[in-house]
Design an enzyme around this catalytic site. Sequence first.
Site, PDB file in Angstrom:
ATOM      1  N   GLU A 209     106.017  54.717  49.686  1.00 20.01           N
ATOM      2  CA  GLU A 209     105.838  55.301  51.024  1.00 20.01           C
ATOM      3  C   GLU A 209     107.044  56.152  51.393  1.00 20.01           C
ATOM      4  O   GLU A 209     108.160  55.871  50.961  1.00 20.01           O
ATOM      5  CB  GLU A 209     105.712  54.172  52.056  1.00 20.01           C
ATOM      6  CG  GLU A 209     104.321  53.967  52.617  1.00 20.01           C
ATOM      7  CD  GLU A 209     103.864  55.032  53.602  1.00 20.01           C
ATOM      8  OE1 GLU A 209     104.176  56.228  53.410  1.00 20.01           O
ATOM      9  OE2 GLU A 209     103.188  54.677  54.567  1.00 20.01           O
TER      10      GLU A 209
ATOM     11  N   PHE B  56     112.982  60.930  65.171  1.00 16.24           N
ATOM     12  CA  PHE B  56     111.988  61.637  64.354  1.00 16.24           C
ATOM     13  C   PHE B  56     112.686  62.475  63.297  1.00 16.24           C
ATOM     14  O   PHE B  56     113.536  63.308  63.601  1.00 16.24           O
ATOM     15  CB  PHE B  56     111.082  62.507  65.213  1.00 16.24           C
ATOM     16  CG  PHE B  56     109.840  62.913  64.485  1.00 16.24           C
ATOM     17  CD1 PHE B  56     108.763  62.054  64.386  1.00 16.24           C
ATOM     18  CD2 PHE B  56     109.762  64.147  63.847  1.00 16.24           C
ATOM     19  CE1 PHE B  56     107.623  62.402  63.677  1.00 16.24           C
ATOM     20  CE2 PHE B  56     108.622  64.518  63.133  1.00 16.24           C
ATOM     21  CZ  PHE B  56     107.555  63.639  63.056  1.00 16.24           C
ATOM     22  N   VAL B  57     112.323  62.248  62.030  1.00 15.86           N
ATOM     23  CA  VAL B  57     112.993  62.960  60.933  1.00 15.86           C
ATOM     24  C   VAL B  57     111.999  63.820  60.147  1.00 15.86           C
ATOM     25  O   VAL B  57     110.801  63.549  60.127  1.00 15.86           O
ATOM     26  CB  VAL B  57     113.710  61.973  59.974  1.00 15.86           C
ATOM     27  CG1 VAL B  57     114.906  61.325  60.661  1.00 15.86           C
ATOM     28  CG2 VAL B  57     112.756  60.904  59.441  1.00 15.86           C
TER      29      VAL B  57
ATOM     30  N   ARG C 268     108.159  69.822  54.919  1.00 14.16           N
ATOM     31  CA  ARG C 268     108.106  68.816  53.848  1.00 14.16           C
ATOM     32  C   ARG C 268     108.974  69.221  52.659  1.00 14.16           C
ATOM     33  O   ARG C 268     109.399  68.391  51.870  1.00 14.16           O
ATOM     34  CB  ARG C 268     106.666  68.643  53.356  1.00 14.16           C
ATOM     35  CG  ARG C 268     105.703  68.038  54.368  1.00 14.16           C
ATOM     36  CD  ARG C 268     104.391  67.666  53.682  1.00 14.16           C
ATOM     37  NE  ARG C 268     103.301  67.430  54.622  1.00 14.16           N
ATOM     38  CZ  ARG C 268     103.053  66.260  55.224  1.00 14.16           C
ATOM     39  NH1 ARG C 268     103.851  65.237  54.997  1.00 14.16           N
ATOM     40  NH2 ARG C 268     102.051  66.129  56.053  1.00 14.16           N
TER      41      ARG C 268
ATOM     42  N   ASP D  33     107.529  53.277  60.020  1.00 17.18           N
ATOM     43  CA  ASP D  33     107.851  53.492  61.432  1.00 17.18           C
ATOM     44  C   ASP D  33     107.349  52.267  62.205  1.00 17.18           C
ATOM     45  O   ASP D  33     108.044  51.260  62.289  1.00 17.18           O
ATOM     46  CB  ASP D  33     107.198  54.810  61.871  1.00 17.18           C
ATOM     47  CG  ASP D  33     107.551  55.206  63.290  1.00 17.18           C
ATOM     48  OD1 ASP D  33     108.359  54.504  63.927  1.00 17.18           O
ATOM     49  OD2 ASP D  33     107.022  56.215  63.784  1.00 17.18           O
TER      50      ASP D  33
ATOM     51  N   LYS E  93     100.455  62.543  52.520  1.00 19.82           N
ATOM     52  CA  LYS E  93     101.187  63.481  51.701  1.00 19.82           C
ATOM     53  C   LYS E  93     102.672  63.160  51.643  1.00 19.82           C
ATOM     54  O   LYS E  93     103.386  63.626  50.757  1.00 19.82           O
ATOM     55  CB  LYS E  93     101.028  64.899  52.290  1.00 19.82           C
ATOM     56  CG  LYS E  93      99.618  65.352  52.392  1.00 19.82           C
ATOM     57  CD  LYS E  93      99.576  66.680  53.235  1.00 19.82           C
ATOM     58  CE  LYS E  93      98.206  66.868  53.791  1.00 19.82           C
ATOM     59  NZ  LYS E  93      98.164  67.822  54.880  1.00 19.82           N
ATOM     60  N   GLY E  94     103.133  62.398  52.618  1.00 18.29           N
ATOM     61  CA  GLY E  94     104.575  62.214  52.816  1.00 18.29           C
ATOM     62  C   GLY E  94     105.372  61.766  51.606  1.00 18.29           C
ATOM     63  O   GLY E  94     106.532  62.119  51.463  1.00 18.29           O
TER      64      GLY E  94
ATOM     65  N   ASP F 291     106.954  65.538  57.430  1.00 14.30           N
ATOM     66  CA  ASP F 291     106.616  66.772  58.148  1.00 14.30           C
ATOM     67  C   ASP F 291     106.768  66.648  59.654  1.00 14.30           C
ATOM     68  O   ASP F 291     106.784  65.547  60.211  1.00 14.30           O
ATOM     69  CB  ASP F 291     105.159  67.137  57.877  1.00 14.30           C
ATOM     70  CG  ASP F 291     104.195  66.200  58.606  1.00 14.30           C
ATOM     71  OD1 ASP F 291     104.291  64.973  58.379  1.00 14.30           O
ATOM     72  OD2 ASP F 291     103.389  66.684  59.414  1.00 14.30           O
TER      73      ASP F 291
ATOM     74  N   LYS G 210     112.592  52.590  59.617  1.00 21.50           N
ATOM     75  CA  LYS G 210     113.086  52.509  61.002  1.00 21.50           C
ATOM     76  C   LYS G 210     113.012  51.048  61.410  1.00 21.50           C
ATOM     77  O   LYS G 210     112.084  50.624  62.087  1.00 21.50           O
ATOM     78  CB  LYS G 210     112.222  53.372  61.923  1.00 21.50           C
ATOM     79  CG  LYS G 210     112.335  54.866  61.689  1.00 21.50           C
ATOM     80  CD  LYS G 210     111.487  55.612  62.710  1.00 21.50           C
ATOM     81  CE  LYS G 210     111.396  57.085  62.382  1.00 21.50           C
ATOM     82  NZ  LYS G 210     110.431  57.799  63.242  1.00 21.50           N
TER      83      LYS G 210
HETATM   84  P1  IMP Z   1     103.663  54.017  60.856  1.00 18.66           P
HETATM   85  O1  IMP Z   1     102.223  53.641  60.664  1.00 18.66           O
HETATM   86  O2  IMP Z   1     104.028  54.089  62.326  1.00 18.66           O
HETATM   87  O3  IMP Z   1     104.630  53.127  60.101  1.00 18.66           O
HETATM   88  O4  IMP Z   1     103.822  55.505  60.377  1.00 18.66           O
HETATM   89  C1  IMP Z   1     103.794  55.837  59.061  1.00 18.66           C
HETATM   90  C2  IMP Z   1     103.572  57.308  58.835  1.00 18.66           C
HETATM   91  O5  IMP Z   1     103.877  58.094  59.973  1.00 18.66           O
HETATM   92  C3  IMP Z   1     104.500  57.790  57.744  1.00 18.66           C
HETATM   93  O6  IMP Z   1     103.912  57.616  56.486  1.00 18.66           O
HETATM   94  C4  IMP Z   1     104.747  59.234  58.138  1.00 18.66           C
HETATM   95  O7  IMP Z   1     103.758  60.065  57.569  1.00 18.66           O
HETATM   96  C5  IMP Z   1     104.618  59.253  59.643  1.00 18.66           C
HETATM   97  N1  IMP Z   1     105.958  59.180  60.302  1.00 18.66           N
HETATM   98  C6  IMP Z   1     106.516  58.119  60.904  1.00 18.66           C
HETATM   99  N2  IMP Z   1     107.748  58.412  61.370  1.00 18.66           N
HETATM  100  C7  IMP Z   1     107.976  59.707  61.026  1.00 18.66           C
HETATM  101  C8  IMP Z   1     109.112  60.579  61.207  1.00 18.66           C
HETATM  102  O8  IMP Z   1     110.172  60.253  61.764  1.00 18.66           O
HETATM  103  N3  IMP Z   1     108.952  61.839  60.702  1.00 18.66           N
HETATM  104  C9  IMP Z   1     107.832  62.257  60.069  1.00 18.66           C
HETATM  105  N4  IMP Z   1     106.769  61.467  59.871  1.00 18.66           N
HETATM  106  C10 IMP Z   1     106.836  60.202  60.349  1.00 18.66           C
HETATM  107 MG    MG Z   2     103.054  63.147  58.958  1.00 16.97          MG
END
Ligand code: IMP
Ligand code: MG
Length: 177
Positions: free
Chosen positions: A95, A148-149, A161, A99, A39-40, A155, A127
């Site tokens: 996206e 964490f944002v 959100r 992260d 949903k992000g 969310d 990040k």
């Molecule tokens: P990744 O697989 O670790 O790159 O994480 C990706 C997903 O994790 C993103 O699409 C977000 O939904 C969630 N996410 C990662 N970091 C944050 C954050 O700081 N705040 C909120 N959601 C996050």
């Molecule tokens: Mg999330």
Amino acid sequence: MQHSVIIDEEKIQSRIRELAQIISTDYKSKQPLLVGILKGAFMFMADLSRQIHEIHSVDFMAVSSYGSSTTSSGVVRILKDLDTPITNRHVIIVEDIIDSGLTLKYITNLLKARLPASLQVCALLDKKEKHPEEVLAKYIGFEIPDKFVIGFGLDYDQKYRNLPYISCLESGDVTHD
Ligand code: IMP
Ligand code: MG
């Protein structure tokens, strides 16, 4: 809940206009397909699409990589696949944030296998220090530190959100599973 704004509404909107302009130029006459990751990415996707003044289509995928915690599980589940076949299409994954990069890697590999004409990524936030050696997205809104944002689609436990800015949670409030 304590949080402090790190990127305000005006800054986000002006950066989205810049990204949209670059994308409009890069994809002139290519009729790209923007693939928003739910949903992000819903808010970023809406604003980005509105600012791209070239013909394009939108579609969405829903994935789950987080549950309600703030650390990556590394497991990506496809909850909703695309409605559109992407073979020979110019695809841009939209996206919210990169992260660990695990979600993006998974989705990128999945979509590559469907043989699009091209595949690029546009992420609002990156990040960078979490995956320093790799460039995962061609188009990036902002590089942010490893905090964490919330807000602008992002969310914490499915809340916040709706905030029109990006805010940083005070560390005492974040719980890990
Ligand atoms: P990744 O697989 O670790 O790159 O994480 C990706 C997903 O994790 C993103 O699409 C977000 O939904 C969630 N996410 C990662 N970091 C944050 C954050 O700081 N705040 C909120 N959601 C996050
Ligand atoms: Mg999330």
